[in-house]
Motif scaffolding. Structure first.
Motif, short mmCIF file in Angstrom:
data_model
loop_
_atom_site.label_atom_id
_atom_site.label_comp_id
_atom_site.label_asym_id
_atom_site.label_seq_id
_atom_site.Cartn_x
_atom_site.Cartn_y
_atom_site.Cartn_z
N PHE A 62 0.84 -1.20 0.00
CA PHE A 62 0.00 0.00 0.00
C PHE A 62 0.88 1.25 0.00
O PHE A 62 1.93 1.28 0.65
CB PHE A 62 -0.91 0.00 1.22
CG PHE A 62 -1.80 -1.21 1.29
CD1 PHE A 62 -3.04 -1.22 0.67
CD2 PHE A 62 -1.38 -2.37 1.95
CE1 PHE A 62 -3.85 -2.35 0.72
CE2 PHE A 62 -2.18 -3.50 2.00
CZ PHE A 62 -3.41 -3.49 1.37
N ASP A 63 0.44 2.27 -0.71
CA ASP A 63 1.21 3.50 -0.77
C ASP A 63 0.92 4.39 0.43
O ASP A 63 0.14 4.03 1.31
CB ASP A 63 0.97 4.24 -2.09
CG ASP A 63 -0.45 4.77 -2.24
OD1 ASP A 63 -1.36 4.24 -1.57
OD2 ASP A 63 -0.65 5.71 -3.03
N GLY A 64 1.56 5.56 0.46
CA GLY A 64 1.54 6.41 1.64
C GLY A 64 0.18 6.89 2.06
O GLY A 64 -0.06 7.13 3.24
N ASP A 65 -0.75 7.08 1.11
CA ASP A 65 -2.09 7.53 1.49
C ASP A 65 -3.15 6.47 1.22
O ASP A 65 -4.34 6.75 1.29
CB ASP A 65 -2.45 8.84 0.79
CG ASP A 65 -2.56 8.71 -0.72
OD1 ASP A 65 -1.85 7.86 -1.31
OD2 ASP A 65 -3.35 9.46 -1.34
N GLY A 66 -2.72 5.24 0.91
CA GLY A 66 -3.62 4.09 0.91
C GLY A 66 -4.66 4.04 -0.19
O GLY A 66 -5.65 3.34 -0.05
N ASP A 67 -4.42 4.76 -1.30
CA ASP A 67 -5.40 4.66 -2.39
C ASP A 67 -4.92 3.71 -3.50
O ASP A 67 -5.59 3.56 -4.51
CB ASP A 67 -5.77 6.03 -2.96
CG ASP A 67 -4.57 6.85 -3.42
OD1 ASP A 67 -3.46 6.30 -3.51
OD2 ASP A 67 -4.75 8.06 -3.68
#
Length: 499
Positions: A258-263
């Motif tokens: 998952f990336d830093g802002d979870g999208d």
């Protein structure tokens, strides 16, 4: 009223503390990204909030807005400055605190507010900040709104109004998790590695996966805003390789990043092989089109050609529209076409009803992947991947190019390859069959081998992706052709990664 922003303030000066600093290049095609504090200071963020609030009133939108922030050392202070500006513009602010971007989008529905502003630099490295904004759920701003916001802020034509208010919402995390997991548990026993790169998703994704019945092995899920091991970006091979190692060590069924802002969500299969997100999209499209025959999908121009040629999708009557890369573009196009899902090669997936609400959501994408495995109990993730027609593709590669020069470079590439196609010239030993210029230029050769050059929408750089359905040799050949021409441009610098 705040002074008109400037782009040339020196740090450690009186002017830096009293005048908004806002670099014009921070206003991107569909969101905003700056280096903090060298390109924007807190007064500049306040000016941005005033500008956004002014635009909300100008558009006739009810001035209610949900605001969250990701987990970086400075994001909380940036959120505070943004909310100050919004309230100064007469907006009623709903502070959801530490959140993922999909939590912020969800909060628009949960709180019944029309607007959203999420403080995040997404997958960009530490030092970056930004804001993802929208006023028409589930959509986010596009070029028209961003251009108008840029004009308001840089010209200082924002307006203060009375009526601003503040509400702290303490339970949005729990409401979001409950919303995703209020469903039957998985029937299959799945062991899942969840890699979060010490970013915000670490306090969301493992809980979501456990709540649907998966056995979760957490990898770098402790919050640490220095990102000590790697930047949380599921397109970066460093993150995927760390995930691969943990999957092989633990014998997991799948690894999810998952990336830093979870999208966004990246995938490693049970054999430790990374599956690029566009191929995962084909796998999901196969699974979902079996349940929803004649389904409409939208994919970005960076994505594999299999969406158009895969025999299973064709048999299921699936239809696919290739569109501009960018979360705002694919989200909007999916909404316009009432597509079941929109897929981006970067790992943004947009599930519309009856699966989702139309916004990009990494934990929801992870659930969809687990459900696909649940519906195929006799097949592994590797089995599902290996059932796809074979292609040879690259990761997303990004050579540096200044924000103010990258679009000119791409225009040159469009002109160059268009002239080659018009003259019938050969490229990598083949004729050019088709050029797709909806977003940069995608050059398609006779055998289906293709390469893409476009400008990055969220950082100074270009984007290069190549794929061949016939051989690795042809995939590398078209990359060499593109790279040779890009390298001849003096504005183009080093790649972040290369095949």
């Amino acid at each position: 009223m705040l002074p008109v922003p400037r782009a040339d303030l020196e740090p450690n000066t009186e002017a830096f503390e009293t005048t908004p600093l806002v670099a014009p290049t921070g206003f991107r095609e569909y969101d905003a990204r700056w280096l903090f504090p060298s390109q924007i200071n807190l007064r500049g963020v306040q000016a941005l909030g005033l500008g956004l609030g002014t635009l909300i009133h100008e558009m006739g939108i009810e001035p209610k807005i949900s605001v969250g922030h990701d987990f970086r050392g400075y994001s909380g202070s940036i959120q505070q400055a943004l909310m100050n500006g919004l309230m100064g513009a007469g907006c009623e602010v709903f502070d959801i605190g530490l959140a993922l971007s999909p939590v912020a989008y969800f909060s628009q529905f949960a709180l019944d507010v029309p607007a959203v502003a999420m403080v995040t630099a997404s997958h960009n490295e530490n030092g970056w900040t930004g804001v993802k904004m929208g006023v028409e759920r589930p959509l986010t701003f596009g070029p028209d709104e961003m251009s108008r916001l840029k004009k308001i802020v840089l010209e200082g034509t924002y307006k203060t109004r009375s009526g601003g208010a503040y509400h702290f919402i303490e339970d949005m995390r729990e409401r979001y998790i409950e919303d995703l997991t209020n469903r039957p548990n998985l029937k299959r026993k799945l062991k899942v590695v969840a890699a979060c790169g010490n970013g915000t998703a670490g306090i969301f994704a493992p809980r979501v996966l456990e709540a649907i019945g998966a056995e979760v092995i957490a990898l770098d899920c402790e919050l640490d805003n220095t990102f000590p091991r790697y930047n949380p970006n599921p397109e970066d091979m460093e993150m995927l390789h760390a995930l691969r190692d943990k999957v092989l060590e633990t014998g997991a069924d799948v690894g999810l990043a998952f990336d830093g802002d979870g999208d966004r969500c990246g995938v490693v299969d049970n054999e430790g092989e990374e599956i690029f997100a566009d191929k995962v999209g084909v796998m999901l499209a196969r699974d979902l089109s079996a349940q929803y025959p004649n389904a409409q999908f939208v994919v970005d121009v960076k994505s594999t050609g299999l969406f158009m040629t895969d025999p299973v999708l064709l048999k299921n009557g699936a239809k696919t529209d290739y569109w501009k890369t960018g979360h705002s573009y694919i989200k909007r196009r999916s909404h316009e076409l009432n597509a079941l899902v929109g897929f981006e090669k970067s790992g943004h997936y947009f599930f519309n009803q009856p699966i989702g609400r139309g916004y990009d959501d990494g934990p929801l994408s992870a659930i969809a992947i687990c459900d696909m495995l649940d519906r195929n109990p006799d097949k592994s993730m590797a089995d599902l991947k290996n059932a796809l027609p074979k292609t040879w593709g690259s990761p997303t590669m990004s050579p540096y190019c200044d924000d103010e020069k990258k679009y000119d470079v791409v225009d040159r590439m469009v002109t160059l390859f268009s002239a080659m196609a018009d003259k019938g010239e050969m490229l990598a030993g083949q004729k050019i069959r088709e050029l797709v210029t909806v977003n940069g230029v995608r050059i398609v050769l006779e055998d289906g081998t293709w390469g893409l050059v476009r400008a990055s929408s969220n950082k100074p750089g270009l984007v290069v992706v190549v794929e061949s359905p016939t051989s690795e040799e042809n995939m590398r050949a078209i990359f060499t052709e593109i790279d040779t021409r890009l390298s001849a441009q003096p504005e183009v610098g080093e790649y972040d990664q290369k095949i």
